[in-house]
Design a protein around this motif. Structure first.
Motif, PDB file in Angstrom:
ATOM      1  N   ALA A 126       8.609   6.153 -30.683  1.00 52.18           N
ATOM      2  CA  ALA A 126       7.835   7.220 -31.331  1.00 52.18           C
ATOM      3  C   ALA A 126       6.405   7.223 -30.811  1.00 52.18           C
ATOM      4  N   ASP A 127       5.797   6.036 -30.722  1.00 54.81           N
ATOM      5  CA  ASP A 127       4.427   5.939 -30.204  1.00 54.81           C
ATOM      6  C   ASP A 127       4.360   6.383 -28.747  1.00 54.81           C
ATOM      7  N   LEU A 128       5.342   5.986 -27.958  1.00 56.74           N
ATOM      8  CA  LEU A 128       5.385   6.381 -26.551  1.00 56.74           C
ATOM      9  C   LEU A 128       5.517   7.891 -26.416  1.00 56.74           C
ATOM     10  N   SER A 129       6.353   8.494 -27.225  1.00 56.50           N
ATOM     11  CA  SER A 129       6.524   9.948 -27.189  1.00 56.50           C
ATOM     12  C   SER A 129       5.226  10.667 -27.533  1.00 56.50           C
ATOM     13  N   VAL A 130       4.510  10.142 -28.518  1.00 55.51           N
ATOM     14  CA  VAL A 130       3.218  10.732 -28.894  1.00 55.51           C
ATOM     15  C   VAL A 130       2.243  10.624 -27.730  1.00 55.51           C
ATOM     16  N   ASP A 131       2.154   9.446 -27.119  1.00 54.80           N
ATOM     17  CA  ASP A 131       1.219   9.263 -26.004  1.00 54.80           C
ATOM     18  C   ASP A 131       1.584  10.152 -24.814  1.00 54.80           C
ATOM     19  N   LEU A 132       2.860  10.264 -24.497  1.00 54.42           N
ATOM     20  CA  LEU A 132       3.258  11.155 -23.402  1.00 54.42           C
ATOM     21  C   LEU A 132       2.952  12.602 -23.747  1.00 54.42           C
ATOM     22  N   GLY A 133       3.046  12.942 -25.022  1.00 55.11           N
ATOM     23  CA  GLY A 133       2.652  14.280 -25.462  1.00 55.11           C
ATOM     24  C   GLY A 133       1.168  14.535 -25.244  1.00 55.11           C
ATOM     25  N   TYR A 134       0.344  13.522 -25.510  1.00 58.10           N
ATOM     26  CA  TYR A 134      -1.098  13.654 -25.239  1.00 58.10           C
ATOM     27  C   TYR A 134      -1.342  13.885 -23.750  1.00 58.10           C
ATOM     28  N   LEU A 135      -0.658  13.127 -22.912  1.00 61.57           N
ATOM     29  CA  LEU A 135      -0.830  13.271 -21.469  1.00 61.57           C
ATOM     30  C   LEU A 135      -0.375  14.647 -21.003  1.00 61.57           C
ATOM     31  N   ALA A 136       0.642  15.201 -21.643  1.00 57.44           N
ATOM     32  CA  ALA A 136       1.211  16.488 -21.251  1.00 57.44           C
ATOM     33  C   ALA A 136       0.333  17.669 -21.659  1.00 57.44           C
ATOM     34  N   ASP A 137      -0.585  17.459 -22.582  1.00 55.52           N
ATOM     35  CA  ASP A 137      -1.441  18.549 -23.068  1.00 55.52           C
ATOM     36  C   ASP A 137      -2.565  18.789 -22.064  1.00 55.52           C
ATOM     37  N   PHE A 138      -2.203  19.434 -20.960  1.00 58.68           N
ATOM     38  CA  PHE A 138      -3.149  19.593 -19.850  1.00 58.68           C
ATOM     39  C   PHE A 138      -4.357  20.439 -20.204  1.00 58.68           C
ATOM     40  N   GLU A 139      -4.263  21.248 -21.237  1.00 63.43           N
ATOM     41  CA  GLU A 139      -5.415  22.071 -21.634  1.00 63.43           C
ATOM     42  C   GLU A 139      -6.490  21.243 -22.333  1.00 63.43           C
ATOM     43  N   HIS A 140      -6.149  20.033 -22.720  1.00 63.32           N
ATOM     44  CA  HIS A 140      -7.083  19.115 -23.371  1.00 63.32           C
ATOM     45  C   HIS A 140      -7.025  17.777 -22.647  1.00 63.32           C
ATOM     46  N   PRO A 141      -7.652  17.693 -21.474  1.00 61.17           N
ATOM     47  CA  PRO A 141      -7.563  16.461 -20.679  1.00 61.17           C
ATOM     48  C   PRO A 141      -8.123  15.250 -21.417  1.00 61.17           C
ATOM     49  N   ARG A 176       4.006   0.061 -21.656  1.00 60.02           N
ATOM     50  CA  ARG A 176       5.458   0.287 -21.658  1.00 60.02           C
ATOM     51  C   ARG A 176       6.026   0.191 -20.245  1.00 60.02           C
ATOM     52  N   VAL A 177       5.254   0.641 -19.242  1.00 63.12           N
ATOM     53  CA  VAL A 177       5.683   0.475 -17.852  1.00 63.12           C
ATOM     54  C   VAL A 177       5.803  -1.009 -17.525  1.00 63.12           C
ATOM     55  N   VAL A 178       4.809  -1.777 -17.921  1.00 59.75           N
ATOM     56  CA  VAL A 178       4.852  -3.219 -17.675  1.00 59.75           C
ATOM     57  C   VAL A 178       6.034  -3.844 -18.409  1.00 59.75           C
ATOM     58  N   ASP A 179       6.290  -3.422 -19.640  1.00 58.39           N
ATOM     59  CA  ASP A 179       7.462  -3.923 -20.364  1.00 58.39           C
ATOM     60  C   ASP A 179       8.744  -3.611 -19.594  1.00 58.39           C
ATOM     61  N   TRP A 180       8.845  -2.398 -19.069  1.00 57.80           N
ATOM     62  CA  TRP A 180      10.021  -2.003 -18.278  1.00 57.80           C
ATOM     63  C   TRP A 180      10.143  -2.916 -17.063  1.00 57.80           C
ATOM     64  N   CYS A 181       9.029  -3.160 -16.401  1.00 56.03           N
ATOM     65  CA  CYS A 181       9.037  -4.009 -15.206  1.00 56.03           C
ATOM     66  C   CYS A 181       9.382  -5.456 -15.538  1.00 56.03           C
ATOM     67  N   ARG A 182       8.921  -5.929 -16.671  1.00 57.79           N
ATOM     68  CA  ARG A 182       9.272  -7.290 -17.091  1.00 57.79           C
ATOM     69  C   ARG A 182      10.775  -7.400 -17.355  1.00 57.79           C
ATOM     70  N   ALA A 183      11.365  -6.333 -17.871  1.00 55.83           N
ATOM     71  CA  ALA A 183      12.809  -6.322 -18.127  1.00 55.83           C
ATOM     72  C   ALA A 183      13.621  -6.164 -16.842  1.00 55.83           C
ATOM     73  N   HIS A 184      12.965  -5.703 -15.780  1.00 55.40           N
ATOM     74  CA  HIS A 184      13.596  -5.510 -14.468  1.00 55.40           C
ATOM     75  C   HIS A 184      12.753  -6.232 -13.420  1.00 55.40           C
ATOM     76  N   PRO A 185      12.820  -7.567 -13.391  1.00 53.16           N
ATOM     77  CA  PRO A 185      11.935  -8.326 -12.498  1.00 53.16           C
ATOM     78  C   PRO A 185      12.243  -8.147 -11.010  1.00 53.16           C
ATOM     79  N   GLU A 186      13.453  -7.755 -10.687  1.00 52.16           N
ATOM     80  CA  GLU A 186      13.797  -7.496  -9.284  1.00 52.16           C
ATOM     81  C   GLU A 186      13.529  -6.037  -8.967  1.00 52.16           C
ATOM     82  N   PRO A 187      13.098  -5.723  -7.749  1.00 59.89           N
ATOM     83  CA  PRO A 187      12.820  -4.324  -7.385  1.00 59.89           C
ATOM     84  C   PRO A 187      14.051  -3.436  -7.595  1.00 59.89           C
TER      85      PRO A 187
END
Length: 126
Positions: free
Chosen positions: A76-91, A104-115
């Motif tokens: 839910a928090d991630l969706s809200v933050d991505l929504g903020y990023l998507a609101d291009f009229e309000h940078p 969250r990207v780092v969490d994803w990378c930690r869960a996938h340590p191999e490329p």
């Protein structure tokens, strides 16, 4: 940004993000997407916002939200933050939403340590 997350993000950037163009790994492309969106908002005020920025956001949504890694509250928090990023009229000039997506990207990378191979998007020009 939290020091451990910052250190991991720096390592991911240095290891997986090329000087130009798309990354060859999902790890690199996720982080590159966040930083492209941050740069456009904070340096350019989203004046160059276009369908390519939308593609970057879609990639983040696809890989992070659909990953199955996060609990309901985090999603839910991630969706809200991505929504903020998507609101291009309000940078966003505040780093906090970008930093939280980076966590969250780092969490994803930690869960996938191999490329994990990223299939380049032939239509993405950012």
């Amino acid at each position: 940004m939290d020091a451990e997350y910052a250190a991991d993000a720096r390592r991911i950037w240095q290891t997986y993000v090329p000087l130009r163009g798309q990354a060859d790994t999902i790890q690199g492309e996720l982080l590159r997407a966040v930083e492209k969106l941050r740069d456009e908002a904070q340096r350019n005020g989203n004046v160059n916002w276009d369908e390519h920025h939308e593609r970057l956001l879609a990639y983040l949504r696809e890989k992070l939200i659909a990953s199955g890694l996060f609990d309901t509250a985090t999603l839910a928090d991630l969706s809200v933050d991505l929504g903020y990023l998507a609101d291009f009229e309000h940078p966003l000039v505040d780093d906090a939403p970008f930093d939280r997506v980076t966590y969250r990207v780092v969490d994803w990378c930690r869960a996938h340590p191999e490329p994990v191979r990223h299939e380049h998007d032939p239509h993405l020009r950012r």
